[in-house]
Scaffold this active site. Structure first.
Site, PDB file in Angstrom:
ATOM      1  CG  HIS A 193     -33.197  14.985  40.012  1.00  0.00           C
ATOM      2  ND1 HIS A 193     -32.620  16.212  39.778  1.00  0.00           N
ATOM      3  CD2 HIS A 193     -32.721  14.159  39.038  1.00  0.00           C
ATOM      4  CE1 HIS A 193     -31.833  16.138  38.719  1.00  0.00           C
ATOM      5  NE2 HIS A 193     -31.875  14.897  38.246  1.00  0.00           N
ATOM      6  CD  GLU A 198      -6.343  -1.658   8.254  1.00  0.00           C
ATOM      7  OE1 GLU A 198      -7.180  -1.020   7.594  1.00  0.00           O
ATOM      8  OE2 GLU A 198      -5.119  -1.645   7.989  1.00  0.00           O
ATOM      9  CG  HIS A 199      -6.201  -5.897   7.010  1.00  0.00           C
ATOM     10  ND1 HIS A 199      -7.462  -6.004   6.461  1.00  0.00           N
ATOM     11  CD2 HIS A 199      -5.750  -4.668   6.656  1.00  0.00           C
ATOM     12  CE1 HIS A 199      -7.755  -4.894   5.797  1.00  0.00           C
ATOM     13  NE2 HIS A 199      -6.731  -4.071   5.902  1.00  0.00           N
ATOM     14  CG  HIS A 239      -2.269  -0.583   0.953  1.00  0.00           C
ATOM     15  ND1 HIS A 239      -3.236   0.071   0.244  1.00  0.00           N
ATOM     16  CD2 HIS A 239      -2.806  -1.770   1.302  1.00  0.00           C
ATOM     17  CE1 HIS A 239      -4.319  -0.685   0.164  1.00  0.00           C
ATOM     18  NE2 HIS A 239      -4.083  -1.806   0.793  1.00  0.00           N
TER      19      HIS A 239
END
Length: 441
Positions: A427, A334-335, A266
């Protein structure tokens, strides 16, 4: 360029092991210093800044404010420029991705009776506007268009826009436009890098601002997302690609080397490691790399060698399988490929990986392009807390509650007790006698 890294994990010092965990995103100081000027230019100058950066940084010729958005004619032309076989492959990928992501789509609303007469649940609506970032610097990525566009459309996001860097001709990669149209995305802007993130955040005369941006990008994109996180949802951390190929003794090391190169090619900012406890596999992989490089383009060889011979990749030999598992979980890739004839024997030992692809017939290539699960994944150890991009990333959730008169007294008593303990008088009053007066009224 030096030799491919071949490391024995047990021989590494604590600091050397820590260095293996480093990604290109680990030290972002240079980008964080330079990106603010780009962001400010887009914020103040709008389209003019996008045209200037597209011309100067992307080398786009003829880019103007009038051509920043892709026209219908450009979409139509793209289908004449892309090989029919490529279009067919895109259609296959989109069909699988759509089928997978449609299963993730939740019911519009769910309600469960928590106690008799008291109901609680969730209501889901699509985010109003989302930007999809599709990188182009080291290649063209119609696959990223598919992975981001399909779940956005499945989720029902009414305003979806793709941001991608212009080509040298001032165009958009034709296959990316084909994938966009087939995925159902109609708006594409010719803008990339930090300037695209800024445009998606602030908007310009041409660009409609978005509530969220998703998609992988360079450190410039990552830095811009970090700096603008208070003004736009930056999505999961998706930076330069990274992978671990785990290989046991049941496979050939040459196959492991083949798959090691997938993410390594890549770019020089990627990370890629082969992790194995088999010296035979490690040595076979090292020996096979030259043959695999001989069948790659010169550019991709240079990228992968920069990774495998640099600081972010190589071959890592462990003494035991358990040591390999521990490293993988610490790295949180990631992978992750479990390259084994019996991958399910290893799966249970993996606790931190964004994507796990199992067996010799499931390389990252298939996961990246056409299997169905999303390939936009968290990087830089993001898998410790994030998962893959999904339909739910394009949906906002609201809690829904409904209490009937029958269920009110018990819940009101519990709420009043806790409100008084925590010192919140309003409340407490809201579930006390004052309310009873109005309800009886």
């Amino acid at each position: 360029m030096g030799d491919v890294n071949f490391k024995i994990l047990a021989d590494l010092s604590i600091s050397e092991r820590a260095a293996l965990m480093q990604r290109s995103e680990t030290d972002m100081s240079m980008f964080l210093e330079k990106v603010p000027a780009i962001l400010e230019a887009v914020r103040t100058e709008g389209d003019a800044a996008l045209v200037r950066f597209g011309t100067e940084l992307d080398g786009a010729v003829g880019l103007t404010a009038d051509t920043l958005q892709v026209t219908e004619a450009e979409f139509d032309e793209a289908f004449t420029l892309v090989d029919p076989e490529v279009i067919a492959a895109i259609k296959t990928g989109i069909a699988n991705i759509r089928s997978f992501h449609e299963e993730q789509l939740p019911e519009p609303m769910t309600l469960k009776e928590i106690r008799p007469g008291a109901f609680a649940g969730d209501r889901f609506l699509p985010i109003e506007s989302v930007a999809l970032y599709v990188p182009r610097g080291k290649g063209s990525f119609p696959s990223v268009t598919m992975m981001t566009g399909v779940p956005a459309v499945v989720a029902g996001v009414p305003n979806v826009a793709i941001f991608t860097p212009p080509t040298k001709e001032g165009k958009v990669d034709a296959a990316t436009l084909v994938a966009a149209r087939l995925a159902g995305v109609k708006t594409v802007y010719k803008a990339g890098g930090a300037q695209a993130v800024a445009a998606a955040t602030f908007g310009t005369d041409t660009v409609r601002p978005c509530h969220k941006i998703v998609g992988p990008g360079s450190p410039w994109v990552v830095a811009a997302k970090r700096l603008l996180a208070g003004q736009i949802d930056p999505g999961l951390p998706a930076g330069p690609s990274e992978s671990i190929i785990f290989a046991d003794d049941t496979v050939h090391g040459g196959l492991a080397a083949l798959d090691l190169l997938i993410e390594a090619e890549h770019g020089p900012d990627s990370s890629a490691w082969l992790v194995t406890s088999s010296r035979r596999v490690a040595e076979q992989a090292l020996a096979a790399l030259p043959d695999h490089w001989a069948n790659m383009t010169e550019q991709r060889v240079a990228f992968s060698k920069a990774v495998l011979c640099g600081k972010s990749g190589g071959i890592l030999l462990t003494e035991t399988l358990e040591e390999a598992y521990a490293f993988i979980n610490d790295y949180a890739p990631e992978h992750l490929q479990l390259l084994s004839e019996k991958p399910f024997e290893h799966l249970g030992m993996i606790t931190a990986a964004a994507e796990i692809l199992m067996g010799p017939h499931t390389p990252v290539s298939i996961g990246n392009f056409c299997l169905g699960p999303n390939a936009v994944l968290p990087t830089s150890r993001g898998a410790r807390t994030y998962g893959p991009l999904s339909v739910t990333d394009f949906i906002r959730r609201s809690s829904v509650g409904y209490v009937t008169a029958k269920a009110y007294p018990e819940l009101a008593h519990a709420a009043r007790t806790l409100a008084e303990y925590e010192g919140f008088s309003s409340h407490a009053n809201a579930v006390g006698e004052a309310r009873q007066t109005y309800l009886k009224g």
